[in-house]
Design an enzyme around this catalytic site. Structure first.
Site, PDB file in Angstrom:
ATOM      1  N   SER A  43      -1.772  78.753 -31.889  1.00 39.42           N
ATOM      2  CA  SER A  43      -0.494  79.393 -32.201  1.00 39.42           C
ATOM      3  C   SER A  43      -0.146  79.065 -33.647  1.00 39.42           C
ATOM      4  O   SER A  43      -0.638  78.073 -34.215  1.00 39.42           O
ATOM      5  CB  SER A  43       0.607  78.853 -31.278  1.00 39.42           C
ATOM      6  OG  SER A  43       1.897  79.212 -31.734  1.00 39.42           O
ATOM      7  N   TYR A  73       4.425  71.820 -27.223  1.00 32.90           N
ATOM      8  CA  TYR A  73       3.657  73.038 -27.479  1.00 32.90           C
ATOM      9  C   TYR A  73       2.910  72.930 -28.802  1.00 32.90           C
ATOM     10  O   TYR A  73       1.717  73.241 -28.899  1.00 32.90           O
ATOM     11  CB  TYR A  73       4.629  74.216 -27.491  1.00 32.90           C
ATOM     12  CG  TYR A  73       4.015  75.588 -27.604  1.00 32.90           C
ATOM     13  CD1 TYR A  73       3.632  76.290 -26.464  1.00 32.90           C
ATOM     14  CD2 TYR A  73       3.847  76.204 -28.839  1.00 32.90           C
ATOM     15  CE1 TYR A  73       3.089  77.572 -26.557  1.00 32.90           C
ATOM     16  CE2 TYR A  73       3.310  77.470 -28.945  1.00 32.90           C
ATOM     17  CZ  TYR A  73       2.931  78.149 -27.806  1.00 32.90           C
ATOM     18  OH  TYR A  73       2.393  79.414 -27.906  1.00 32.90           O
TER      19      TYR A  73
END
Length: 271
Positions: free
Chosen positions: A142, A155
């Site tokens: 990401s 995350y």
């Protein structure tokens, strides 16, 4: 139907929706065969059924190694080989201030987003090596894994780990003619981003409007934007690319902006 993945076999985790579903569909459209591996049995089976004989659904919790191993073994049992894998299954996970983060929630987030990717790469390497023809592995990182402030702490930790895993696995597996790369999406219109942006996984129009209004390129990213990149990395078109992380974010991490109200510190969730 094209032929950019003609005759090849891939395992895609998180393939019941979002980026995984789009990638599974594109690989089949391009002549490949795909194991649709996902925790959601109803949606995963529906995706596989819609793809006909070129797809097989296997229920898979990526935090359980036996499930992941079974998905790859199913590919070998059905088609005799594995040529590629897309380690994509994921969740948003725990969010909030670091001082208030429950460690059990942190562990669960990393179990899915990092440990699950590691297990997938492990069994992809095992089965691709056994097939003997080389191959390729892609995994979902990401923009939160390459720049601070673009995702929750756990995350971001996990997605940074995926970037490191792409490098280390590529270094080992090159000797087996297996390429390993990561993708780092920015915000893409999926049920996950709809849940984050609008509080409703079905609010895709609202998600598209919100993402598009902040995109330097003036439009929201869609799952096929990611699927096309994964196809490139898994196919012969990317045959000289390994150990890399391809950022697909409309230029957000480059500092590009068409909207003076856009702040690069806003959370970006990719899946």
């Amino acid at each position: 139907m094209g032929n950019r993945y003609e005759g090849k076999v891939a395992v895609v985790t998180g393939a019941a929706s979002g980026l995984g579903e789009a990638t599974a569909r594109l690989l089949v459209d391009e002549g490949g065969r795909v194991v649709v591996a996902d925790y959601d049995a109803m949606r995963g089976q529906a995706v596989a059924d819609s793809l006909g004989d070129a797809a097989l659904f296997v229920r898979c919790d990526v935090t359980v190694e036996a499930d992941v191993a079974a998905a790859f073994d199913a590919a070998v049992a059905r088609w005799g080989r594995v040529d590629g894998a897309f380690a994509n299954a994921g969740i948003v996970g725990v969010a909030g201030p670091i001082a208030d983060t429950p460690i059990d929630d942190f562990d669960r987030t990393l179990a899915v987003l990092l440990r699950g990717v590691f297990i997938t790469v492990k069994h992809a390497a095992r089965t691709i090596q056994a097939s003997g023809n080389g191959g390729a592995i892609a995994m979902t990182s990401s923009v939160a894994g390459v720049q601070g402030g673009l995702g929750p702490h756990a995350y971001s930790v996990a997605k940074s780990g995926v970037v490191g895993l792409a490098r280390s696995a590529a270094a080992e597996l090159a000797a087996h003619r297996i390429r390993v790369n990561a993708i780092a999406p920015g915000s893409i219109v999926t049920s996950m981003t709809a849940h984050v942006i609008a509080g409703d996984p079905d609010a895709l129009d609202a998600a598209a409007k919100g993402i598009g209004s902040r995109s330097p390129l003036g439009r929201a990213g869609v799952p096929d934007d990611i699927a096309q990149a994964v196809l490139y990395l898994l196919s012969d078109a990317g045959s000289y690319v390994t150990g890399q992380t391809l950022v697909i974010d409309a230029g957000v991490t480059s500092g590009a902006s068409m909207n003076p109200q856009w702040s690069a510190t806003k959370m970006v969730i990719a899946r």
